[in-house]
Design a protein around this motif. Sequence first.
Motif, PDB file in Angstrom:
ATOM      1  N   SER A 218      43.486  46.452  42.811  1.00  0.00           N
ATOM      2  CA  SER A 218      43.421  45.063  42.351  1.00  0.00           C
ATOM      3  C   SER A 218      43.366  44.996  40.831  1.00  0.00           C
ATOM      4  CB  SER A 218      42.219  44.333  42.979  1.00  0.00           C
ATOM      5  OG  SER A 218      41.000  44.776  42.425  1.00  0.00           O
ATOM      6  N   LEU A 219      42.670  45.946  40.203  1.00  0.00           N
ATOM      7  CA  LEU A 219      42.637  45.987  38.739  1.00  0.00           C
ATOM      8  C   LEU A 219      44.023  46.269  38.163  1.00  0.00           C
ATOM      9  CD1 LEU A 219      39.354  47.966  37.968  1.00  0.00           C
ATOM     10  CD2 LEU A 219      39.765  45.528  37.631  1.00  0.00           C
ATOM     11  N   ALA A 220      44.797  47.064  38.870  1.00  0.00           N
ATOM     12  CA  ALA A 220      46.143  47.403  38.396  1.00  0.00           C
ATOM     13  C   ALA A 220      47.079  46.195  38.438  1.00  0.00           C
ATOM     14  CB  ALA A 220      46.721  48.542  39.229  1.00  0.00           C
ATOM     15  N   ARG A 221      46.751  45.207  39.266  1.00  0.00           N
ATOM     16  CA  ARG A 221      47.624  44.043  39.421  1.00  0.00           C
ATOM     17  C   ARG A 221      47.268  42.871  38.510  1.00  0.00           C
ATOM     18  NH1 ARG A 221      46.851  45.611  44.858  1.00  0.00           N
ATOM     19  NH2 ARG A 221      45.239  44.039  45.115  1.00  0.00           N
ATOM     20  N   ILE A 222      46.145  42.938  37.808  1.00  0.00           N
ATOM     21  CA  ILE A 222      45.747  41.802  36.976  1.00  0.00           C
ATOM     22  C   ILE A 222      45.973  42.117  35.498  1.00  0.00           C
ATOM     23  CG2 ILE A 222      44.009  41.021  38.633  1.00  0.00           C
ATOM     24  CD1 ILE A 222      41.841  42.180  36.737  1.00  0.00           C
ATOM     25  N   PRO A 223      46.132  41.086  34.692  1.00  0.00           N
ATOM     26  CA  PRO A 223      46.169  41.336  33.246  1.00  0.00           C
ATOM     27  C   PRO A 223      44.771  41.740  32.791  1.00  0.00           C
ATOM     28  CG  PRO A 223      46.221  38.981  33.690  1.00  0.00           C
ATOM     29  CD  PRO A 223      46.278  39.680  35.015  1.00  0.00           C
ATOM     30  N   TRP A 224      44.693  42.752  31.973  1.00  0.00           N
ATOM     31  CA  TRP A 224      43.384  43.245  31.536  1.00  0.00           C
ATOM     32  C   TRP A 224      42.921  42.456  30.317  1.00  0.00           C
ATOM     33  CZ3 TRP A 224      40.459  48.120  32.270  1.00  0.00           C
ATOM     34  CH2 TRP A 224      40.591  48.584  33.584  1.00  0.00           C
TER      35      TRP A 224
ATOM     36  N   GLU B 108      39.158  40.475  28.864  1.00  0.00           N
ATOM     37  CA  GLU B 108      37.709  40.516  29.080  1.00  0.00           C
ATOM     38  C   GLU B 108      37.335  39.647  30.281  1.00  0.00           C
ATOM     39  OE1 GLU B 108      33.536  39.582  26.710  1.00  0.00           O
ATOM     40  OE2 GLU B 108      35.436  38.983  25.806  1.00  0.00           O
ATOM     41  N   GLU B 109      37.882  38.455  30.338  1.00  0.00           N
ATOM     42  CA  GLU B 109      37.536  37.518  31.408  1.00  0.00           C
ATOM     43  C   GLU B 109      38.009  37.998  32.781  1.00  0.00           C
ATOM     44  OE1 GLU B 109      39.316  36.595  28.611  1.00  0.00           O
ATOM     45  OE2 GLU B 109      37.565  35.869  27.528  1.00  0.00           O
ATOM     46  N   SER B 110      39.236  38.532  32.852  1.00  0.00           N
ATOM     47  CA  SER B 110      39.759  38.941  34.157  1.00  0.00           C
ATOM     48  C   SER B 110      39.014  40.150  34.718  1.00  0.00           C
ATOM     49  CB  SER B 110      41.261  39.231  34.076  1.00  0.00           C
ATOM     50  OG  SER B 110      41.526  40.347  33.258  1.00  0.00           O
ATOM     51  N   VAL B 111      38.661  41.099  33.869  1.00  0.00           N
ATOM     52  CA  VAL B 111      37.935  42.278  34.350  1.00  0.00           C
ATOM     53  C   VAL B 111      36.507  41.898  34.716  1.00  0.00           C
ATOM     54  CG1 VAL B 111      37.126  44.605  33.774  1.00  0.00           C
ATOM     55  CG2 VAL B 111      39.439  43.888  33.148  1.00  0.00           C
ATOM     56  N   ARG B 112      35.864  41.043  33.913  1.00  0.00           N
ATOM     57  CA  ARG B 112      34.525  40.560  34.273  1.00  0.00           C
ATOM     58  C   ARG B 112      34.555  39.884  35.638  1.00  0.00           C
ATOM     59  NH1 ARG B 112      30.321  40.437  30.693  1.00  0.00           N
ATOM     60  NH2 ARG B 112      30.849  40.691  28.500  1.00  0.00           N
ATOM     61  N   SER B 113      35.548  39.059  35.864  1.00  0.00           N
ATOM     62  CA  SER B 113      35.670  38.352  37.137  1.00  0.00           C
ATOM     63  C   SER B 113      35.885  39.325  38.299  1.00  0.00           C
ATOM     64  CB  SER B 113      36.834  37.367  37.058  1.00  0.00           C
ATOM     65  OG  SER B 113      37.000  36.695  38.268  1.00  0.00           O
TER      66      SER B 113
ATOM     67  N   ALA C 211      31.663  53.106  35.842  1.00  0.00           N
ATOM     68  CA  ALA C 211      32.394  53.669  34.706  1.00  0.00           C
ATOM     69  C   ALA C 211      32.941  52.546  33.833  1.00  0.00           C
ATOM     70  CB  ALA C 211      33.524  54.566  35.195  1.00  0.00           C
ATOM     71  N   LEU C 212      33.399  51.473  34.459  1.00  0.00           N
ATOM     72  CA  LEU C 212      33.886  50.329  33.682  1.00  0.00           C
ATOM     73  C   LEU C 212      32.756  49.699  32.879  1.00  0.00           C
ATOM     74  CD1 LEU C 212      36.185  48.551  36.264  1.00  0.00           C
ATOM     75  CD2 LEU C 212      36.900  49.672  34.160  1.00  0.00           C
ATOM     76  N   GLU C 213      31.660  49.423  33.543  1.00  0.00           N
ATOM     77  CA  GLU C 213      30.548  48.756  32.861  1.00  0.00           C
ATOM     78  C   GLU C 213      29.865  49.676  31.859  1.00  0.00           C
ATOM     79  OE1 GLU C 213      28.342  47.239  36.236  1.00  0.00           O
ATOM     80  OE2 GLU C 213      29.192  45.256  35.825  1.00  0.00           O
ATOM     81  N   GLY C 214      29.660  50.931  32.223  1.00  0.00           N
ATOM     82  CA  GLY C 214      29.007  51.876  31.330  1.00  0.00           C
ATOM     83  C   GLY C 214      29.848  52.218  30.122  1.00  0.00           C
ATOM     84  N   GLY C 215      31.157  52.080  30.279  1.00  0.00           N
ATOM     85  CA  GLY C 215      32.070  52.389  29.186  1.00  0.00           C
ATOM     86  C   GLY C 215      32.305  51.230  28.235  1.00  0.00           C
ATOM     87  N   SER C 216      31.537  50.182  28.383  1.00  0.00           N
ATOM     88  CA  SER C 216      31.652  49.008  27.500  1.00  0.00           C
ATOM     89  C   SER C 216      33.058  48.427  27.494  1.00  0.00           C
ATOM     90  CB  SER C 216      31.210  49.353  26.081  1.00  0.00           C
ATOM     91  OG  SER C 216      29.901  49.832  26.077  1.00  0.00           O
ATOM     92  N   VAL C 217      33.679  48.372  28.654  1.00  0.00           N
ATOM     93  CA  VAL C 217      35.044  47.867  28.743  1.00  0.00           C
ATOM     94  C   VAL C 217      35.139  46.427  28.256  1.00  0.00           C
ATOM     95  CG1 VAL C 217      34.946  47.072  31.149  1.00  0.00           C
ATOM     96  CG2 VAL C 217      37.109  47.816  30.179  1.00  0.00           C
ATOM     97  N   TYR C 218      34.094  45.642  28.456  1.00  0.00           N
ATOM     98  CA  TYR C 218      34.149  44.242  28.020  1.00  0.00           C
ATOM     99  C   TYR C 218      34.231  44.140  26.501  1.00  0.00           C
ATOM    100  CZ  TYR C 218      32.332  43.845  32.761  1.00  0.00           C
ATOM    101  OH  TYR C 218      32.142  43.968  34.114  1.00  0.00           O
ATOM    102  N   LEU C 219      33.464  44.943  25.824  1.00  0.00           N
ATOM    103  CA  LEU C 219      33.492  44.952  24.366  1.00  0.00           C
ATOM    104  C   LEU C 219      34.866  45.387  23.868  1.00  0.00           C
ATOM    105  CD1 LEU C 219      32.031  44.647  21.646  1.00  0.00           C
ATOM    106  CD2 LEU C 219      31.299  47.028  21.890  1.00  0.00           C
ATOM    107  N   LEU C 220      35.403  46.413  24.487  1.00  0.00           N
ATOM    108  CA  LEU C 220      36.725  46.902  24.123  1.00  0.00           C
ATOM    109  C   LEU C 220      37.774  45.817  24.322  1.00  0.00           C
ATOM    110  CD1 LEU C 220      38.572  49.398  23.445  1.00  0.00           C
ATOM    111  CD2 LEU C 220      38.780  49.660  25.908  1.00  0.00           C
TER     112      LEU C 220
END
Length: 91
Positions: free
Chosen positions: A29-35, A37-42, A59-68
Amino acid sequence: MERYSTALLAAYEQRRWLPHQGELEFAASLARIPWTEESVRSAVRDADDTVYAGKLVHALEGGSVYLLLHHVAPDAPALHSQGGWSASLPQ
């Protein structure tokens, strides 16, 4: 983010971590959405309990993906790669 994804890929390749079906579906599902901040948080927020019990979401949350993602343009080429570690996961 790279440290977490590299560690997860190494665990997968060494068979110390095998994603369960929920994690595979979450990755797909992550591969099908635009990456963004909002879409990954959702996507993370909407993930079910089996996904939270696994390693991928951590791994997503620990890797600070939202900040990135906050600092990367949605059309950045790196966000649209067709390779990467998720391509090696079983379908």
